[in-house]
Design a protein around this motif. Structure first.
Motif, mmCIF file in Angstrom:
data_model
loop_
_atom_site.group_PDB
_atom_site.id
_atom_site.type_symbol
_atom_site.label_atom_id
_atom_site.label_comp_id
_atom_site.label_asym_id
_atom_site.label_seq_id
_atom_site.Cartn_x
_atom_site.Cartn_y
_atom_site.Cartn_z
ATOM 1 N N TRP A 160 47.383 42.478 38.551
ATOM 2 C CA TRP A 160 46.749 43.500 37.722
ATOM 3 C C TRP A 160 45.321 43.805 38.184
ATOM 4 O O TRP A 160 44.566 44.464 37.474
ATOM 5 N N ILE A 183 48.344 43.866 29.367
ATOM 6 C CA ILE A 183 49.277 43.313 30.344
ATOM 7 C C ILE A 183 50.534 42.852 29.607
ATOM 8 O O ILE A 183 50.448 42.102 28.638
ATOM 9 N N ASP A 228 45.743 38.666 41.954
ATOM 10 C CA ASP A 228 46.144 39.103 40.622
ATOM 11 C C ASP A 228 46.907 40.427 40.708
ATOM 12 O O ASP A 228 46.393 41.413 41.242
#
Length: 226
Positions: free
Chosen positions: A122, A69, A120
């Motif tokens: 991600w 990330i 989230d």
């Protein structure tokens, strides 16, 4: 496959990839496997059974990538003279958030900032829905107090989108503008409402209560393109 293709194209760090035999069943999969080999990314080949134990979809396409990330934050965000920031105020549905990210990237939003309570960015479901847009588009999580201070410091005006707001008027938009969209059920949090310079809405038929948050965000961003 599309998400892995976008990840490789983005330049983000890829730690490794799992592939299963079914990846090579189609020309697109074969091309992706060749690209993986050329990229020198570590690739582990597993059986279809083992691959299914790692996949989160009912019909996996035979490839899973693990990427890092990116370290994005308000501190790394560069604000041009004309900008459009999108704030997600506790938007919880992964499909909606993914669609919003893809739309924000397509319409040239400067960044998308997820406030507390938002899913989230991600999350695998968000990534699939966004088609990997957050690999390229500046999207990250932040606390509201940090965002509020940032908007004041950078002289960015805040608008809030709500069904009871005033009709959207592009002519009133500041050069530097942040637009907040809220939770699908409960709407905007009190902190956002209190901070917003004005509350805007999209005129819709009286027979319809409201628009889906992803659809509304897309229309607003289109109307307010910088």
């Amino acid at each position: 496959m599309r998400s892995v293709e976008e990840l490789l194209r983005s330049g983000l760090t890829v730690r490794g990839v799992l592939v299963a035999p079914q990846l090579s069943n189609a020309p697109r999969g074969q091309a992706l496997r060749k690209r993986l080999d050329e990229s020198r990314v570590e690739v582990a080949e597993v059986s279809e059974k083992d691959f299914r134990s790692a996949a989160e979809t009912d019909s996996p396409q035979g490839v899973i990538a693990i990427g890092e990330i990116p370290a994005r934050s308000l501190n790394t965000l560069e604000i041009p003279a004309v900008c459009r920031l999108l704030l997600l105020d506790a938007v919880q549905d992964p499909g909606n958030v993914g669609t919003i990210l893809r739309t924000a990237a397509a319409l040239g939003a400067t960044a998308t900032i997820a406030l507390p309570g938002t899913v989230d960015l991600w999350n695998p479901k968000v990534i699939r829905s966004s088609m990997g847009a957050q690999f390229h588009h500046s999207a990250f999580h932040s606390e509201w107090t940090e965002v509020s201070d940032f908007l004041e410091r950078e002289k960015i005006e805040l608008w809030a989108a709500d069904v009871d707001g005033n009709p959207l008027d592009r002519a009133q938009a500041a050069a530097r503008l942040a637009i907040a969209v809220g939770n699908e059920g409960s709407g905007l949090t009190p902190e956002i409402r209190a901070k917003a310079r004005q509350t805007i809405s999209l005129p819709i038929a009286a027979s319809v209560e409201s628009l889906n948050v992803a659809v509304a965000a897309g229309i607003i961003l289109y109307e307010l393109r910088s």
